[in-house]
Design a protein around this motif. Structure first.
Motif: not given
Length: 66
Positions: A1-26
């Motif tokens: 998948x390239x950045x051309x086919x990924x919508x900005x909203x989908x990219x923002x949702x992928x950003x939500x995966x940042x909570x995984x390492x935060x939870x692990x750290x917590x």
């Protein structure tokens, strides 16, 4: 998948995966640093949501006004 086919909203949702390492750290540290990290992730995700949100109505750009 390239950045051309990924919508900005989908990219923002992928950003939500940042909570995984935060939870692990917590779980590992259980301190205020984990809470600060979670707030930072929330601020970044909110910024991305505002950036990729709907644009407001047209203000007449491109038209000549006196």
């Amino acid at each position: 998948m390239t950045s051309d086919t990924l919508s900005p909203r989908a990219a923002a949702m992928v950003g939500a995966l940042a909570f995984v390492p935060v939870a692990w750290y917590g779980i590992a540290s259980s301190g205020t640093a984990a809470a600060v990290s979670a707030v930072n992730v929330l601020i970044i995700l909110a910024s991305m949501a505002m950036l990729t949100g709907e644009a407001e109505g047209s203000e007449g750009h491109g038209t000549a006004s006196a």
